[in-house]
Design an enzyme around this catalytic site. Structure first.
Site, PDB file in Angstrom:
ATOM      1  N   ASP A 130       0.770  -1.247   0.000  1.00  0.00           N
ATOM      2  CA  ASP A 130       0.000   0.000   0.000  1.00  0.00           C
ATOM      3  C   ASP A 130       0.801   1.297   0.000  1.00  0.00           C
ATOM      4  OD1 ASP A 130      -2.416   1.458   0.002  1.00  0.00           O
ATOM      5  OD2 ASP A 130      -2.379   1.650   2.168  1.00  0.00           O
ATOM      6  N   CYS A 151     -24.775  -4.936 -12.972  1.00  0.00           N
ATOM      7  CA  CYS A 151     -24.971  -4.468 -11.598  1.00  0.00           C
ATOM      8  C   CYS A 151     -24.420  -3.060 -11.406  1.00  0.00           C
ATOM      9  CB  CYS A 151     -24.287  -5.420 -10.628  1.00  0.00           C
ATOM     10  SG  CYS A 151     -24.430  -4.941  -8.890  1.00  0.00           S
ATOM     11  N   CYS A 185     -15.426  11.430  -2.554  1.00  0.00           N
ATOM     12  CA  CYS A 185     -15.478  10.152  -1.838  1.00  0.00           C
ATOM     13  C   CYS A 185     -15.356  10.381  -0.330  1.00  0.00           C
ATOM     14  CB  CYS A 185     -14.349   9.254  -2.331  1.00  0.00           C
ATOM     15  SG  CYS A 185     -14.185   7.709  -1.422  1.00  0.00           S
ATOM     16  N   CYS A 231     -21.835  -4.978  -2.502  1.00  0.00           N
ATOM     17  CA  CYS A 231     -21.417  -5.809  -3.629  1.00  0.00           C
ATOM     18  C   CYS A 231     -21.962  -7.233  -3.469  1.00  0.00           C
ATOM     19  CB  CYS A 231     -19.898  -5.853  -3.730  1.00  0.00           C
ATOM     20  SG  CYS A 231     -19.308  -6.866  -5.114  1.00  0.00           S
TER      21      CYS A 231
END
Length: 340
Positions: free
Chosen positions: A131, A188, A211, A245
């Site tokens: 990361d 979707c 966001c 999801c």
């Protein structure tokens, strides 16, 4: 059993849910996509994304000697419904990944153990990343077949949903690459539809400036007033697009219980944290890195959105805070609650 098969078995034994291989040059599309993202200004205040853009766009430049990239996924799937806390405006909602210990430390130690094992098996050099380095992890993960980048731009898998941390081991060892994964989102749009701030200008595109994860973690200073109400009681991150999801029906339970915890709390108790109390409370947590001022700013926005007049006093006490952004958030919260 060949080295790749033994590597995958060792990775699973370490606690990873999946291990796949790709070449460092397997993501030629990244520079163009990254450039479009930066040109649109979607990265907001994350200036570090513009630094070393050649590395971030082309992993083969990061370490030219590398011949293989071992991509790994580690589950942090929650034991609870992460959206349930949004129905409790007296509580602060914290992203699932930050409920327990900082994943950077846990995953990196696991990666290092796996890398040491590999060196013991075959003469090679290795570098591990999780990361914090300029590595396009999600693109590499798709190239390696771990999963695909969904319409919410996060990686998801038919085998373990989208609750997973990614890590990588670059190595000079030649390993057989896996086939890349293809898109399975179909028609979707659940992740797009649920976003409180309409942060997706189009499927597979994210405008970080809207966001909530960006606004509560990366954004410095006051949040734009037209976005504050949409934050709700989210005080660190947002899981809405991940939680809805459908592929999460295949989510694999987290193997490390250190990812589970109770990082939130009542808004009333969180609003009174000074710097020392904040550091003590969130020692070892990823929340600690945003600092007391940004955290309390978020708490005050949540207080202003709570509709609870009883919280006006904790907000009023911060109207003259030494941090101007905290003071601004406190005055906004007081005005909102006074209008009830």
């Amino acid at each position: 059993m060949d080295i790749k098969a033994r590597l995958i078995r060792q990775a699973l034994d370490e606690g990873f849910v999946a291990c796949r291989i790709c070449r460092p040059d397997a993501v030629p599309h990244v520079p163009e996509r990254l450039g479009a993202f930066l040109d649109a200004g979607y990265h907001g205040q994350m200036g570090w994304m513009e630094e070393r853009v050649n590395w971030r766009g082309d992993p083969s430049v990061l370490w030219p000697e590398a011949r293989s990239v071992i991509m790994l996924a580690e589950s942090y799937a929650p034991e609870h419904d992460p959206l349930a806390v949004l129905e409790r405006p007296d509580l602060g909602a914290v992203s699932v990944y930050a409920h327990g210990r900082d994943y950077h430390d846990i995953v990196k130690k696991r990666l290092k153990r796996l890398a040491r094992w590999l060196i013991e098996q075959e003469p090679c050099s290795v570098k591990v990343f999780v990361d914090t380095a300029p590595v396009p992890e999600k693109a590499l993960a798709q190239a390696a077949g771990l999963g695909w980048q969904g319409k919410h731009t996060n990686l998801l898998s038919r085998d373990w949903g989208n609750w997973a941390f990614l890590g990588s081991v670059f190595t000079t060892l030649e390993l057989e690459p896996d086939a890349p994964e293809v898109d399975h989102c179909g028609s979707c749009t659940a992740c797009q539809d649920i976003c409180p701030t309409a942060a997706f200008p189009a499927p597979y595109q994210l405008d970080a400036r809207r966001c909530i994860s960006y606004l509560t973690i990366e954004h410095k200073g006051p949040v734009a007033e037209d976005l504050r109400a949409a934050l709700g009681n989210r005080i660190y991150g947002c899981d809405d697009c991940l939680a809805v999801c459908p592929w999460n029906k295949f989510a694999v339970a987290a193997s490390d219980m250190r990812y589970h915890g109770t990082a939130g709390g009542t808004l009333a108790e969180l609003a009174v944290l000074d710097d020392a109390a904040f550091r003590l409370r969130f020692s070892g947590s990823p929340i600690k890195r945003i600092g007391r001022d940004r955290f309390v700013r978020n708490v005050l926005y949540a207080i202003g959105n709570s509709g609870d007049a009883a919280l006006i006093e904790p907000a009023r006490a911060l109207c003259e805070d030494t941090d101007p952004t905290v003071a601004d958030a406190a005055r906004w919260a007081v005005a909102r609650l006074a209008a009830i």
